[in-house]
Design a protein around this motif. Structure first.
Motif, mmCIF file in Angstrom:
data_model
loop_
_atom_site.group_PDB
_atom_site.id
_atom_site.type_symbol
_atom_site.label_atom_id
_atom_site.label_comp_id
_atom_site.label_asym_id
_atom_site.label_seq_id
_atom_site.Cartn_x
_atom_site.Cartn_y
_atom_site.Cartn_z
ATOM 1 N N LEU A 89 9.558 7.794 7.362
ATOM 2 C CA LEU A 89 9.012 6.981 6.818
ATOM 3 C C LEU A 89 8.569 8.044 5.249
ATOM 4 C CD1 LEU A 89 7.047 4.488 9.080
ATOM 5 C CD2 LEU A 89 9.394 3.792 7.805
ATOM 6 N N SER A 128 6.235 -2.232 5.522
ATOM 7 C CA SER A 128 6.269 -1.632 4.940
ATOM 8 C C SER A 128 7.263 -2.648 4.108
ATOM 9 C CB SER A 128 6.844 -0.225 5.424
ATOM 10 O OG SER A 128 7.910 -1.280 6.018
ATOM 11 N N THR A 164 -0.721 -0.530 0.653
ATOM 12 C CA THR A 164 -0.151 -0.500 1.473
ATOM 13 C C THR A 164 1.063 -1.624 1.459
ATOM 14 O OG1 THR A 164 -1.337 -1.430 3.236
ATOM 15 C CG2 THR A 164 -1.280 0.751 3.483
ATOM 16 N N ALA A 189 11.431 2.015 1.981
ATOM 17 C CA ALA A 189 10.553 3.732 1.748
ATOM 18 C C ALA A 189 9.407 3.082 0.812
ATOM 19 C CB ALA A 189 10.973 4.570 2.255
ATOM 20 N N GLY A 190 8.391 4.463 1.397
ATOM 21 C CA GLY A 190 7.022 4.412 -0.224
ATOM 22 C C GLY A 190 7.269 5.624 -0.273
ATOM 23 N N SER A 204 3.540 4.629 3.166
ATOM 24 C CA SER A 204 3.703 3.050 4.184
ATOM 25 C C SER A 204 3.330 3.263 5.326
ATOM 26 C CB SER A 204 5.357 3.942 4.754
ATOM 27 O OG SER A 204 6.498 4.604 3.801
#
Length: 531
Positions: free
Chosen positions: A18, A326, A369, A330-331, A321
């Motif tokens: 992640l 999410s 987030t 993706a972060g 993430s």
């Protein structure tokens, strides 16, 4: 103007990490140590001859193949978009387009009574004054009608709007993502438009009717207004095109978010799991963005559809993430966001899409987030913090503005010293999608001015950003259709904004050899000056 996920959350069956694109502490300061132009170890490289740095800034430009999305008129985001400050920010970015929306119900509050909201008029006037072109998404339904998306009523309103905004707005986009925001739920059908009981998905049929009627009405009211539409996931868009799109529609819209992977990949690979899901191929087996665009063109040509492709929404989020929040994205680190954004813009330019619009100029909120709150090139609020991507996009827009796709592109062969496998491949509907790890090259030429015809290559390594390995080496062989004597080759790093002369060798057969170039994970321009 986005909804997450781009595809149902169930489409992502597993994520092997992640945190793709993350690097160690201080990664966002890595600009000073990226590529042959910024790496201190390469200043003394025998293959490079030292020269001056980046070009001196000049008058602002408006790169009309690039743009950003804003939310001046959306009631959820009005507080985040002060008109004067945000227009100034967009103008500083040096892109050519703003994409924003106008709710149909705010334009026609009573049947047959049309009035442009004052705030909409204000931001349009401000954008015009700044030299920015506008894609106006005429959006959402109107409950003054029994059918909130009545095609005849929508078409009349869109025509009136096109007439009223003649000379102020250049493009009207017909709805935003008809697979989302209630349209599909109202009429029915699978998100990807898969037929049911042998019949096309109802929302696909309904939208196609709406698009065609609106386009014909808009062109009758204002022939200069471009009309673009579709905007659903590619499999649904293909089915709209197959049903028949009127010649009054100028372009196909798509929102090619790469979700959890790199910009050279989209989650529509022609693999068994995805083909079973979509029942139609919209990209090659790798899910490459290049095939995604070329197959759109082939499918539209087959059905006598629009020739232009407008990428009116895509982006990379920088949230932390959280598997529970999410939303199918993706972060990424800010460095990865910036470099992936440049790579997507570069491929859009190289593939000749009409315009490529990043979502969004400003982040939609402050939740660390939530991906929806972290797509922006800058943060949230009236005095937002600029991310690394803002300055990177500004540099890229300015540098590439005078170039167009090469009319006689060279053949470019690359010989990599090593491979770059994806450390974080993802599994999407049973299909493994990986960063290709190949070297991308796109050929351009300067369109006008004293250096008209000057040849340029954009090159980069299509790998994950932020790993622990140094940039890769590769030999380049460049061959033009007609031998082109070259007296100088310069490399302009569009991330570090530095420029360096590169030693080269011309072979008797016309090949130009660039040995052992360092190729980073962000675009670098190789500029060839004729003798």
């Amino acid at each position: 103007m986005k909804a997450a996920p781009r595809l149902p959350a169930a489409a992502v069956s597993s994520i092997s990490s992640l945190a793709p694109g993350q690097a160690g502490p201080g990664a966002t300061r890595a600009r000073a140590c990226a590529f042959l132009l910024g790496l201190a170890t390469l200043w003394s490289h025998p293959l490079l001859a030292a020269t001056t740095g980046a070009a001196t800034p000049g008058a602002p430009v408006r790169n009309d193949r690039m743009g950003v999305a804003t939310h001046f008129s959306h009631p959820h985001y009005v507080a985040n978009y002060d008109i004067a400050g945000t227009i100034a920010l967009a103008a500083e970015l040096e892109v050519g387009w703003l994409r924003d929306e106008l709710f149909w119900r705010f334009y026609e509050t009573e049947k047959g009574r049309y009035e442009l909201p004052e705030r909409t008029r204000q931001w349009i006037d401000a954008a015009n004054a700044a030299g920015l072109k506008i894609i106006l998404c005429f959006n959402y339904g109107n409950k003054v009608y029994a059918d909130p998306y009545d095609p005849e009523a929508y078409a009349k309103a869109a025509a009136h709007l096109a007439r009223e905004l003649k000379g102020k707005v250049q493009v009207i986009e017909i709805l935003n993502e008809p697979n989302n925001f209630g349209f599909r739920q109202l009429y029915g059908g699978a998100w990807n438009g898969v037929p049911e009981n042998g019949k096309p998905a109802a929302y696909v049929v309904k939208y196609t009717e709406l698009l065609n009627k609106a386009a014909v009405a808009i062109k009758a009211a204002n022939p200069e207004m471009k009309v673009i539409g579709c905007g659903a996931p590619a499999p649904a868009n293909y089915r709209m095109i197959s049903l028949g799109i009127t010649p009054a529609v100028d372009g196909i819209t798509d929102h090619p978010y790469s979700a959890f992977t790199v910009p050279e990949i989209v989650p529509f690979a022609s693999t068994p799991g995805i083909l079973e899901r979509d029942q139609i191929a919209t990209a090659d087996k790798q899910g490459s963005f290049t095939s995604f665009i070329s197959m759109y063109r082939e499918h539209s040509a087959k059905h006598k559809g629009p020739k232009e492709i407008w990428l009116t929404e895509w982006g990379f989020a920088t949230h932390q993430s959280d598997p529970a929040k999410s939303g199918g994205f993706a972060g990424f680190t800010e460095e990865a966001q910036a470099k992936y954004t440049l790579r997507r813009f570069a491929e859009g330019l190289g593939l000749g899409v009409e315009a490529s619009i990043y979502y969004a100029l400003k982040s939609d909120g402050t939740n660390p987030t939530d991906p929806e709150h972290n797509f922006g090139l800058v943060g949230h609020g009236k005095d937002p913090r600029r991310k690394l991507s803002f300055e990177a996009v500004r540099r890229f827009a300015r540098f590439t503005d005078p170039y167009r796709v090469a009319s006689q592109p060279p053949t470019v062969d690359t010989f990599e010293a090593d491979t770059r496998p994806d450390p974080w491949p993802i599994t999407w509907d049973g299909s493994v999608l990986s960063a290709p790890g190949t070297i991308r090259t796109y050929a351009f030429e300067r369109a006008s001015g004293p250096d008209a015809g000057e040849q340029m290559l954009l090159v980069w390594s299509a790998e994950r950003v932020g790993g622990d390995a140094k940039p890769r080496l590769a030999d380049f062989e460049v061959t033009w259709p007609q031998t082109m004597p070259v007296k100088k080759v310069r490399a302009h790093d569009l991330w570090a904004d530095t420029c360096q002369d590169v030693n080269f060798e011309m072979k008797p057969d016309g090949r130009l050899i660039l040995p052992k170039l360092t190729v980073p994970a962000h675009p670098v321009a190789l500029i060839f000056t004729r003798q």
